[in-house]
Motif scaffolding. Structure first.
Motif, PDB file in Angstrom:
ATOM      1  N   CYS A 350      29.602  27.830  38.841  1.00  0.00           N
ATOM      2  CA  CYS A 350      30.428  26.684  39.260  1.00  0.00           C
ATOM      3  C   CYS A 350      30.848  26.826  40.719  1.00  0.00           C
ATOM      4  O   CYS A 350      30.905  25.827  41.462  1.00  0.00           O
ATOM      5  CB  CYS A 350      31.643  26.579  38.352  1.00  0.00           C
ATOM      6  N   HIS A 351      31.145  28.054  41.136  1.00  0.00           N
ATOM      7  CA  HIS A 351      31.477  28.269  42.544  1.00  0.00           C
ATOM      8  C   HIS A 351      30.294  27.919  43.432  1.00  0.00           C
ATOM      9  O   HIS A 351      30.444  27.302  44.499  1.00  0.00           O
ATOM     10  CB  HIS A 351      31.903  29.733  42.749  1.00  0.00           C
ATOM     11  N   HIS A 352      29.101  28.284  43.001  1.00  0.00           N
ATOM     12  CA  HIS A 352      27.914  27.968  43.791  1.00  0.00           C
ATOM     13  C   HIS A 352      27.686  26.461  43.886  1.00  0.00           C
ATOM     14  O   HIS A 352      27.261  25.954  44.937  1.00  0.00           O
ATOM     15  CB  HIS A 352      26.698  28.661  43.165  1.00  0.00           C
ATOM     16  N   LYS A 355      30.429  25.073  46.293  1.00  0.00           N
ATOM     17  CA  LYS A 355      30.662  25.797  47.543  1.00  0.00           C
ATOM     18  C   LYS A 355      30.421  24.911  48.750  1.00  0.00           C
ATOM     19  O   LYS A 355      31.177  24.964  49.736  1.00  0.00           O
ATOM     20  CB  LYS A 355      29.747  27.026  47.597  1.00  0.00           C
ATOM     21  N   ILE A 365      36.806  30.035  49.494  1.00  0.00           N
ATOM     22  CA  ILE A 365      36.973  30.405  48.093  1.00  0.00           C
ATOM     23  C   ILE A 365      36.726  31.907  47.959  1.00  0.00           C
ATOM     24  O   ILE A 365      35.665  32.407  48.347  1.00  0.00           O
ATOM     25  CB  ILE A 365      36.009  29.617  47.181  1.00  0.00           C
ATOM     26  N   GLU A 367      36.459  35.279  45.512  1.00  0.00           N
ATOM     27  CA  GLU A 367      36.134  35.690  44.156  1.00  0.00           C
ATOM     28  C   GLU A 367      36.716  37.076  43.884  1.00  0.00           C
ATOM     29  O   GLU A 367      36.490  38.014  44.661  1.00  0.00           O
ATOM     30  CB  GLU A 367      34.612  35.726  43.938  1.00  0.00           C
ATOM     31  N   LEU A 391      38.332  23.843  39.383  1.00  0.00           N
ATOM     32  CA  LEU A 391      37.938  24.140  40.753  1.00  0.00           C
ATOM     33  C   LEU A 391      37.844  22.880  41.600  1.00  0.00           C
ATOM     34  O   LEU A 391      38.249  22.867  42.779  1.00  0.00           O
ATOM     35  CB  LEU A 391      36.595  24.878  40.750  1.00  0.00           C
ATOM     36  N   LEU A 406      39.480  32.609  42.909  1.00  0.00           N
ATOM     37  CA  LEU A 406      38.929  32.590  41.558  1.00  0.00           C
ATOM     38  C   LEU A 406      39.012  34.007  41.000  1.00  0.00           C
ATOM     39  O   LEU A 406      38.432  34.942  41.574  1.00  0.00           O
ATOM     40  CB  LEU A 406      37.469  32.120  41.561  1.00  0.00           C
ATOM     41  N   VAL A 420      42.621  30.042  38.632  1.00  0.00           N
ATOM     42  CA  VAL A 420      42.260  29.250  39.808  1.00  0.00           C
ATOM     43  C   VAL A 420      43.547  28.974  40.570  1.00  0.00           C
ATOM     44  O   VAL A 420      44.402  28.223  40.098  1.00  0.00           O
ATOM     45  CB  VAL A 420      41.552  27.940  39.425  1.00  0.00           C
TER      46      VAL A 420
END
Length: 534
Positions: A350-352, A355, A365, A367, A391, A406, A420
């Protein structure tokens, strides 16, 4: 020319919200008003309905004890036939029986008529007068010259106590009638004893008055107990009525809510089909026009317009999907497709995906993942939707140059959590229940340029609730917001205990057939061969 003076700033303080009175307070106030109104319209200081009920109990008691009174009258007449003229005793007995018959007849008539306020007053007066006549008749027979002998005085005292006891018990529901029936008897007996002129007769007179006071007090206590019982029963009936009314209102509201829910489900089911069909065409054609598959546009602006149409269509499709997901969750028709899911892997994916969006807004962001975490047993699609909703909200309400953290790790109870945290504008404490409700939006969301439907947080909370986890939102204005989602230890794969039963063999064991010599040796082999080396 002088400048005008500056006007003072007038700040209007927010008015205190009206505080609704508790249900118990309102019920008590209504009861006090009702009791006061009833006392004003009643002759005895109680409710008119209670007056009628007390009279009914008086009439029923009189009728149920009619044979006892008749037996007492006849026995007294026979007994006094030995002290006075027989004809007089018979006449008194006949008169008492006639008065008793009149009382019983009136009691039956009262129980047969329809109760009303005017009729209750009339019957009350009639019963008091009849009891007064009943007491005077007893006075006529009980007046006997005192001081003749001890036996005569003792018998007079015994009969008086018996008469006032029976009359007080029978007329306890109507204390005035009990007093009218017993006061003449007591007064006559006491006066008769006083005229005796001796110390013994004076003592008997005082004893008669004390007995009258005692039985009057006993009748009053019985009346109070009966009245309290009636009040408790009326309160219970009123409470039952309120409960039935509230139940009827709640049933009606539930039926309306169910009908509205069914109508909403039908509407969403129909509109989802009706909207998705043309929306797919819009997305497809706008994709073709944006990609210029059939050739470049004559006007370059058309390419930008096609991209805007495509992006708006994607946004509308996502909104429709969120509404349908929320409807299925509320209807209890959302089924979890559970499997082994790596929470760290889902959060990283999800971050990718988001991003690029965060980078375009200048948001960093961070991690913070714990390594070596096992998988959890859950729905990967629902878990991914939870992370994406949280997010995307953080990116939406975090200003440029802000930070988002995150975090994935272990909880104190052995579960796993996802956090989050952003440095956005935050949410006011009184608006947290609003943003957690369906279609709820805070003041910052309304002022923001990127407004949503207010479904992200409710869907995420509902999905984590279906997994048996917890959803915690912490926020402060102008500081930031943190959302913590936890999965229970029961869903962590490492927490599953190993199977106690051994797995069956993949292949059956070979069957060894012994030869004749081996069978013969086994037959001659000693049983106790342990430690012999054989």
């Amino acid at each position: 020319m002088s400048n005008p003076a500056e006007k003072p700033e007038v700040v209007q303080l927010p008015a205190d919200p009206p505080v609704a009175a508790p249900v118990n307070t309102r019920r008590a106030a209504a009861q006090r008003v009702r009791e006061a109104r009833d006392r004003l319209t009643s002759t005895s200081g109680t409710r008119p309905a209670f007056d009628t009920e007390l009279l009914r109990q008086y009439a029923q008691t009189r009728m149920s004890a009619s044979y006892v009174v008749m037996l007492l009258v006849v026995a007294t007449g026979v007994l006094f036939g030995f002290w006075m003229h027989v004809i007089a005793a018979m006449a008194w007995t006949f008169g008492m029986l006639c008065i008793h018959a009149v009382i019983i007849r009136n009691c039956r008539r009262f129980l047969a008529v329809q109760p009303s306020l005017a009729a209750t007053r009339k019957w009350r007066t009639r019963f008091v007068l009849l009891d007064l006549l009943y007491g005077l008749c007893w006075t006529a027979i009980l007046i006997h010259p005192a001081g003749l002998d001890v036996v005569s005085n003792t018998m007079m005292m015994f009969l008086m106590l018996l008469v006032i006891a029976v009359s007080s018990m029978l007329a306890a529901s109507l204390p005035i009638a009990a007093l009218a029936a017993t006061a003449p008897v007591t007064a006559a007996i006491a006066l008769n004893f006083v005229l005796g002129g001796t110390f013994d007769t004076y003592a008997l007179a005082m004893l008669a008055l004390a007995a009258e006071g005692y039985f009057a007090l006993l009748a009053h206590r019985l009346h109070s107990t009966t009245l309290a019982t009636l009040e408790a029963r009326a309160e219970k009936d009123a409470l039952i009525g309120e409960l039935e009314q509230a139940k009827a209102i709640s049933d009606e509201a539930r039926h309306r809510a169910e009908s509205a829910n069914v109508a909403k489900s039908r509407f969403l089911a129909q509109m989802s089909h009706e909207l998705r069909t043309p929306l797919n065409a819009i997305l497809g054609f706008s994709e073709v026009m944006k990609s210029e598959i059939f050739g470049a546009h004559a006007v370059p602006v058309y390419k930008e317009y096609s991209a805007d149409i495509h992006n708006s269509g994607v946004h509308l499709l996502n909104l429709i999907n969120e509404i349908l997901d929320l409807s299925r969750i509320e209807a209890g028709r959302y089924e979890l497709n559970e499997e082994a899911v790596s929470l760290v892997h889902v959060v990283a994916d999800c971050h990718h995906l988001l991003k690029l969006r965060a980078t375009s807004r200048g948001i960093t962001i961070h991690e913070v993942f714990e390594q070596g975490m096992p998988r959890i047993w859950g729905d990967e699609r629902a878990t991914r939707q939870i992370v994406l909703n949280l997010l995307s909200n953080s990116i939406k309400f975090t200003p440029q140059g802000g930070d988002i953290w995150l975090k994935v790790g272990w909880t104190a109870s052995g579960g796993q959590y996802l956090s989050v945290k952003d440095t956005g504008s935050g949410i006011a404490e009184d608006e947290i229940p609003i943003v957690l409700a369906s279609f709820g939006q805070g003041s910052n969301s309304i002022k923001s340029a990127e407004q949503g439907a207010g479904l992200g947080l409710p869907i995420a909370k509902s999905l984590i609730d279906m997994h048996g986890g917890t959803f915690t939102l912490k926020s402060k204005l102008r500081i930031g917001t943190e959302v913590i989602v936890t999965f229970p230890p029961e869903r962590v794969m490492s927490a599953l205990a190993p199977m106690a039963e051994e797995a069956p063999p993949l292949q059956p064991e070979p069957v060894i057939i012994a030869t004749a010599d081996e069978k013969r040796r086994a037959r001659h082999k000693p049983i106790m061969s342990a430690g012999t080396g054989l």
